[in-house]
Structures are given as structure tokens and as C-alpha cells.
Write a protein that holds these residues in place. Structure first.
Motif, PDB file in Angstrom:
ATOM      1  N   ALA A 154       4.978   2.501  -4.587  1.00  0.00           N
ATOM      2  CA  ALA A 154       4.840   2.249  -3.036  1.00  0.00           C
ATOM      3  C   ALA A 154       5.719   0.677  -3.242  1.00  0.00           C
ATOM      4  O   ALA A 154       5.921   0.205  -3.931  1.00  0.00           O
ATOM      5  N   PRO A 155       6.503   0.720  -2.219  1.00  0.00           N
ATOM      6  CA  PRO A 155       7.828  -0.431  -1.874  1.00  0.00           C
ATOM      7  C   PRO A 155       6.569  -1.698  -2.258  1.00  0.00           C
ATOM      8  O   PRO A 155       5.088  -1.465  -1.540  1.00  0.00           O
ATOM      9  N   LEU A 156       7.556  -2.211  -2.573  1.00  0.00           N
ATOM     10  CA  LEU A 156       6.784  -3.895  -2.585  1.00  0.00           C
ATOM     11  C   LEU A 156       6.982  -4.633  -1.730  1.00  0.00           C
ATOM     12  O   LEU A 156       7.147  -4.396  -0.287  1.00  0.00           O
ATOM     13  N   PHE A 157       5.920  -5.295  -1.416  1.00  0.00           N
ATOM     14  CA  PHE A 157       6.008  -6.194   0.115  1.00  0.00           C
ATOM     15  C   PHE A 157       6.405  -7.103   0.095  1.00  0.00           C
ATOM     16  O   PHE A 157       6.581  -8.538  -0.964  1.00  0.00           O
ATOM     17  N   ASN A 193       1.046  -1.300   0.084  1.00  0.00           N
ATOM     18  CA  ASN A 193      -0.039   0.495   0.137  1.00  0.00           C
ATOM     19  C   ASN A 193       1.118   1.139   0.243  1.00  0.00           C
ATOM     20  O   ASN A 193       2.330   1.049   0.389  1.00  0.00           O
ATOM     21  N   ALA A 194       0.695   2.081  -0.796  1.00  0.00           N
ATOM     22  CA  ALA A 194       1.112   3.391  -0.424  1.00  0.00           C
ATOM     23  C   ALA A 194       1.189   3.890   0.953  1.00  0.00           C
ATOM     24  O   ALA A 194      -0.360   3.690   1.659  1.00  0.00           O
ATOM     25  N   THR A 195       1.689   5.122   1.120  1.00  0.00           N
ATOM     26  CA  THR A 195       1.619   5.472   2.439  1.00  0.00           C
ATOM     27  C   THR A 195       0.636   6.528   2.506  1.00  0.00           C
ATOM     28  O   THR A 195      -0.063   6.227   1.351  1.00  0.00           O
ATOM     29  N   THR A 196       0.890   6.737   3.618  1.00  0.00           N
ATOM     30  CA  THR A 196      -0.751   7.686   4.316  1.00  0.00           C
ATOM     31  C   THR A 196      -0.488   9.288   3.679  1.00  0.00           C
ATOM     32  O   THR A 196      -1.551   9.596   4.360  1.00  0.00           O
ATOM     33  N   ILE A 197       0.927   9.175   3.909  1.00  0.00           N
ATOM     34  CA  ILE A 197       0.866  10.665   3.311  1.00  0.00           C
ATOM     35  C   ILE A 197      -0.545  11.523   1.670  1.00  0.00           C
ATOM     36  O   ILE A 197      -0.242  10.842   0.972  1.00  0.00           O
TER      37      ILE A 197
END
Length: 146
Positions: free
Chosen positions: A129-132, A114-118
């Protein structure tokens, strides 16, 4: 009838009234940066006095976050609702511009890409978004090969 009544509105116009708000930020953010962002937010808020200078207290070290209490002064005690609203907006702006997330205290640190909350307006145009990534330590054969 022998008690004294103190009119804080009159006192505040001369000496200032302290206003305060608390934010909780994860341990991954340097505390000095949090102090700077909070003080900058206060100084950017209309009706908050530059002198005496706003200051921050760390009020608790909890399991997932640190509690920071921002303290600032105003000589406009009758405008507290407007001041707090602007202050909270400035706190969000300062933290978002610095790339620091203000998350609920028990937000899961493990993300699934998921993308950052910013908000997106504060992120670079090429943000991805960074990979999981996970590893199964019980089954070494399940680990990806390098």
C-alpha cells in the motif's frame, strides 16, 4: 378492451431485448478505458449477444464520478436475473484485472496507507500500500526536511 397487448418475450426472441446497468467511476480513470472494460464484460457474459454490439453511454458528470450506462442485447428475456448476475460479476472481474477500482461515489480520495479496494487475488504478489503523506501549510517547520 381496444388496447393492444405486446408480448415482449416473443419480440425479444426475434429482435433482442436491451438490458442495462450503471456504474460510477472516478474522473481519474480514462473514459475510453471504462467503455472498453464494460463492453468486454458484456461480451464475456453468457446469453448477451455480440450483435448488435454492446455500447456505453455517459449519463452524467457528477461531483466525484462519471455515470456510465452499459447497454447490451439478449434474446433470452426470461433469464434476466441470471444475465444481470453474470454481467455484474464480469464487470467486477474486468475492472479488477485492469487495476481499476469501483468505489462508492463518495469514497475519500485521501487514504491513510490502506490497500487498494481491488481484491488481493488481482494484485501483484509484491503489492504494498502507498504511504500516507500530509503537509501542514500553516506550520512550515512541521514539514519534513529533504
Amino acid at each position: 378492451m381496444n388496447n393492444h397487448t405486446i408480448n415482449f418475450s416473443i419480440e425479444a426472441q426475434e429482435k433482442g431485448l436491451i438490458i442495462h446497468t450503471t456504474v460510477t467511476i472516478g474522473y481519474d480513470v480514462p473514459w475510453r478505458q471504462v467503455h472498453e472494460l464494460l463492453i468486454n464484460a458484456a461480451l464475456a457474459t453468457e446469453l448477451v449477444d455480440a450483435e448488435p454490439k454492446p455500447y456505453v453511454l455517459q449519463t452524467s458528470l457528477d461531483d466525484y464520478y462519471v455515470s456510465y450506462k452499459l447497454n447490451a442485447f439478449t434474446k433470452s428475456p426470461n433469464r434476466q436475473a441470471v444475465i444481470y448476475s453474470a454481467l455484474h460479476a464480469n464487470i467486477q472481474d474486468q475492472f479488477n484485472q485492469a487495476g481499476v477500482e469501483i468505489m462508492s461515489p463518495h469514497y475519500k480520495a485521501l487514504r491513510d496507507g490502506n490497500a487498494t479496494t481491488i481484491p488481493a487475488d488481482y494484485l501483484p504478489k509484491d503489492y504494498q500500500a502507498p504511504l500516507f503523506r500530509t503537509e501542514n501549510i500553516n506550520n512550515p517547520n512541521a514539514l519534513p526536511k529533504k
